[in-house]
Design an enzyme around this catalytic site. Sequence first.
Site, PDB file in Angstrom:
ATOM      1  N   LYS A  32      -9.674   2.728  -2.247  1.00  0.00           N
ATOM      2  CA  LYS A  32      -9.865   2.131  -0.926  1.00  0.00           C
ATOM      3  C   LYS A  32     -11.217   2.521  -0.341  1.00  0.00           C
ATOM      4  O   LYS A  32     -11.537   3.695  -0.197  1.00  0.00           O
ATOM      5  CB  LYS A  32      -8.735   2.584   0.007  1.00  0.00           C
ATOM      6  CG  LYS A  32      -8.710   1.886   1.362  1.00  0.00           C
ATOM      7  CD  LYS A  32      -7.491   2.357   2.149  1.00  0.00           C
ATOM      8  CE  LYS A  32      -7.352   1.641   3.485  1.00  0.00           C
ATOM      9  NZ  LYS A  32      -6.173   2.151   4.232  1.00  0.00           N
ATOM     10  N   GLU A  70       0.849  -1.199   0.000  1.00  0.00           N
ATOM     11  CA  GLU A  70       0.000   0.000   0.000  1.00  0.00           C
ATOM     12  C   GLU A  70       0.883   1.247   0.000  1.00  0.00           C
ATOM     13  O   GLU A  70       1.903   1.297   0.670  1.00  0.00           O
ATOM     14  CB  GLU A  70      -0.881  -0.010   1.249  1.00  0.00           C
ATOM     15  CG  GLU A  70      -1.753   1.222   1.420  1.00  0.00           C
ATOM     16  CD  GLU A  70      -2.518   1.235   2.745  1.00  0.00           C
ATOM     17  OE1 GLU A  70      -3.545   1.916   2.823  1.00  0.00           O
ATOM     18  OE2 GLU A  70      -2.068   0.559   3.700  1.00  0.00           O
ATOM     19  N   CYS A 111      -5.450  -2.875   2.806  1.00  0.00           N
ATOM     20  CA  CYS A 111      -5.185  -2.763   4.244  1.00  0.00           C
ATOM     21  C   CYS A 111      -6.425  -2.862   5.143  1.00  0.00           C
ATOM     22  O   CYS A 111      -6.919  -3.955   5.396  1.00  0.00           O
ATOM     23  CB  CYS A 111      -4.407  -1.467   4.504  1.00  0.00           C
ATOM     24  SG  CYS A 111      -3.442  -1.495   6.041  1.00  0.00           S
TER      25      CYS A 111
END
Length: 255
Positions: A106, A40, A140
């Site tokens: 995200k 990431e 994540c």
Amino acid sequence: MKIALIQSDLYWEDVSKNRKSFESKINEIDSGVNLVVLPEMFSTGFTMNASQVAETMQGETVLWMQTIAKQKNFAITGSLIIVENEQYYNRMFFVFPSGEIQYYNKRHLFSLAGEDKFYTSGDKKVIVEYLGWKICLQICYDLRFPVFARNVENYDLLLYVANWPKVRTNAWDALLKARAIENLSYVVGVNRIGLDANNYEHIGHSQAVDFLGNYILEPQETEATFIVELDKDVMLETRKKLDFLSDKDIFEIKI
């Protein structure tokens, strides 16, 4: 599918230095790899200084990913900070060997670090089709939200890139296994190592888990590139035999 997981320390907010570091590591990968996975925010580290380091879709790092993919004839993926329409995104790119791009913004922004104050949340789940595989892109903190990752699309690989700190490594390990088991899917997680500018330590634990929760690659803590090979046919045979996904709940996610 043969996948290279690059677990690396990151240079804080130094885009050029990170690109050079990853290019050096990529050049050491043997031919035959189909997909290379970077962490990431691989070009900056997990920074909230979006306005200082963000790039555009025509920026140097996106072009660099396209060049690498074309030259090496494999796909490459990882997330970086993108500015678009005066909004900042933690955007995961999947660049095909042709240079074609698909991306995922995200969905779950890490409010504990204030990510939701600086970045705009994504509004859709993204499944990429590559070499006959359906690959679900996740970043994540998404790992903590199983409903969003639920395998309603019959994807084959759930892919997480992360800057996940050492203090919560147990959760990282447990949740990656859980996502594999509950979705009867391969799961690959690639995390960074090293100390960031906020003094958070990262020990990696990049890993690959099969559709029954068994390690293909056990959690790793060194700075290195790890190669794994996944067999889709074996996974499909297991799904046909166990057929757990046929009993999954029907639901709708409101975004």
